[in-house]
Scaffold this motif. Structure first.
Motif, PDB file in Angstrom:
ATOM      1  N   MET A   1       0.679  13.364   1.467  1.00  0.00           N
ATOM      2  CA  MET A   1      -0.479  12.729   0.537  1.00  0.00           C
ATOM      3  C   MET A   1      -1.574  12.232   1.836  1.00  0.00           C
ATOM      4  SD  MET A   1      -0.239   9.737  -2.183  1.00  0.00           S
ATOM      5  CE  MET A   1       0.816  10.715  -3.462  1.00  0.00           C
ATOM      6  N   THR A   2      -2.680  12.381   1.211  1.00  0.00           N
ATOM      7  CA  THR A   2      -3.830  12.188   2.030  1.00  0.00           C
ATOM      8  C   THR A   2      -4.224  10.776   1.360  1.00  0.00           C
ATOM      9  OG1 THR A   2      -5.406  12.748   0.243  1.00  0.00           O
ATOM     10  CG2 THR A   2      -5.032  14.482   1.788  1.00  0.00           C
ATOM     11  N   THR A   3      -5.022  10.045   2.503  1.00  0.00           N
ATOM     12  CA  THR A   3      -5.498   8.833   2.211  1.00  0.00           C
ATOM     13  C   THR A   3      -6.011   8.587   1.049  1.00  0.00           C
ATOM     14  OG1 THR A   3      -5.710   8.374   4.853  1.00  0.00           O
ATOM     15  CG2 THR A   3      -6.548   6.806   3.261  1.00  0.00           C
ATOM     16  N   GLN A   4      -6.888   9.443   0.529  1.00  0.00           N
ATOM     17  CA  GLN A   4      -7.843   9.495  -0.577  1.00  0.00           C
ATOM     18  C   GLN A   4      -6.932   9.627  -1.802  1.00  0.00           C
ATOM     19  OE1 GLN A   4     -11.124   8.848  -0.901  1.00  0.00           O
ATOM     20  NE2 GLN A   4     -10.990   9.215  -3.297  1.00  0.00           N
ATOM     21  N   GLU A   5      -6.041  10.403  -1.963  1.00  0.00           N
ATOM     22  CA  GLU A   5      -4.964  10.395  -2.905  1.00  0.00           C
ATOM     23  C   GLU A   5      -4.175   9.299  -3.100  1.00  0.00           C
ATOM     24  OE1 GLU A   5      -3.963  15.322  -3.079  1.00  0.00           O
ATOM     25  OE2 GLU A   5      -2.992  13.847  -1.608  1.00  0.00           O
ATOM     26  N   PHE A   6      -3.808   8.887  -1.843  1.00  0.00           N
ATOM     27  CA  PHE A   6      -2.986   7.505  -1.927  1.00  0.00           C
ATOM     28  C   PHE A   6      -3.683   6.349  -2.650  1.00  0.00           C
ATOM     29  CE2 PHE A   6      -1.800   3.573  -0.058  1.00  0.00           C
ATOM     30  CZ  PHE A   6      -0.302   3.294  -0.205  1.00  0.00           C
ATOM     31  N   ASN A   7      -5.043   6.085  -2.022  1.00  0.00           N
ATOM     32  CA  ASN A   7      -5.784   5.062  -2.648  1.00  0.00           C
ATOM     33  C   ASN A   7      -6.054   5.334  -4.228  1.00  0.00           C
ATOM     34  OD1 ASN A   7      -6.011   3.823  -0.359  1.00  0.00           O
ATOM     35  ND2 ASN A   7      -7.905   4.814   0.360  1.00  0.00           N
ATOM     36  N   THR A   8      -6.204   6.444  -4.499  1.00  0.00           N
ATOM     37  CA  THR A   8      -6.536   6.878  -5.975  1.00  0.00           C
ATOM     38  C   THR A   8      -5.034   6.437  -6.812  1.00  0.00           C
ATOM     39  OG1 THR A   8      -8.037   8.569  -5.393  1.00  0.00           O
ATOM     40  CG2 THR A   8      -6.842   8.699  -7.812  1.00  0.00           C
ATOM     41  N   GLU A 174       5.948   6.104   0.839  1.00  0.00           N
ATOM     42  CA  GLU A 174       4.644   6.583   1.388  1.00  0.00           C
ATOM     43  C   GLU A 174       4.325   5.720   2.509  1.00  0.00           C
ATOM     44  OE1 GLU A 174       2.626   9.612   1.169  1.00  0.00           O
ATOM     45  OE2 GLU A 174       4.208  10.373  -0.061  1.00  0.00           O
TER      46      GLU A 174
END
Length: 177
Positions: A1-8, A174
């Protein structure tokens, strides 16, 4: 999972947590008020019944019921504070772990509610003995009532709160990997 997806995902979960924590705090507050009201009501009922019957069972039953309501009301007060004043500014991992714990179905703190229910059972059993209801019938009624409440609560948890807990656990995993 990318940082952007994680933050979302974290933002979505935090929004759900804030909404559910607030909703749960409101529900717990209402239930807590119900129990606080019933303490003096049962004190009054106990006094009135004792005046009529002069039965020691009436006093003992009333005391057990009032203690039951007190234990449950105090426990729910603690729950209310926990859900009302959640600190979402904690470090992410700590906030997620606390959320996962809050939304698990069985917790040690629930033992206080069980203690209150045990006092309630004793109070009802003693009260119903005066009405010529057998202990077995009282236990069947009380046990069936608890079982129905337990099943309803577990179904509600599975539908409404388990997804929140599972999402928090997934995000914890994660972070820790």
């Amino acid at each position: 999972m990318t940082t952007q997806e994680f933050n979302t995902n974290l933002e979505k979960l935090t929004g759900k947590l804030e909404k559910e924590d607030s909703n749960y705090a409101r529900i717990i507050r209402a239930v807590q008020i119900f129990y606080w009201i019933f303490i003096p009501v049962f004190a009054g009922i106990t006094i009135l019944e004792y005046r009529e019957t002069h039965s020691l069972n009436t006093i003992v039953s009333g005391l057990f019921l009032m203690v039951a309501f007190l234990v449950i009301a105090l426990t729910f007060r603690k729950y209310y504070k926990e859900y009302k004043y959640v600190d979402y500014s904690l470090p992410t991992l700590e906030m997620l772990k606390k959320a996962a714990y809050r939304y698990q179905p069985f917790q040690k703190r629930g033992l206080w509610v069980l203690l209150g229910l045990a006092f309630m059972d004793v109070g009802l059993t003693i009260d119903w003995l005066d009405q010529n209801t057998s202990v077995v019938h009282t236990q069947i009624f009380f046990g069936a009532s608890l079982l129905v409440g337990f099943v309803i609560g577990l179904v509600l948890w599975y539908i409404r709160y388990k997804p929140i807990r599972d999402n928090a656990l997934r995000l914890i995993k994660e972070i820790e990997e």
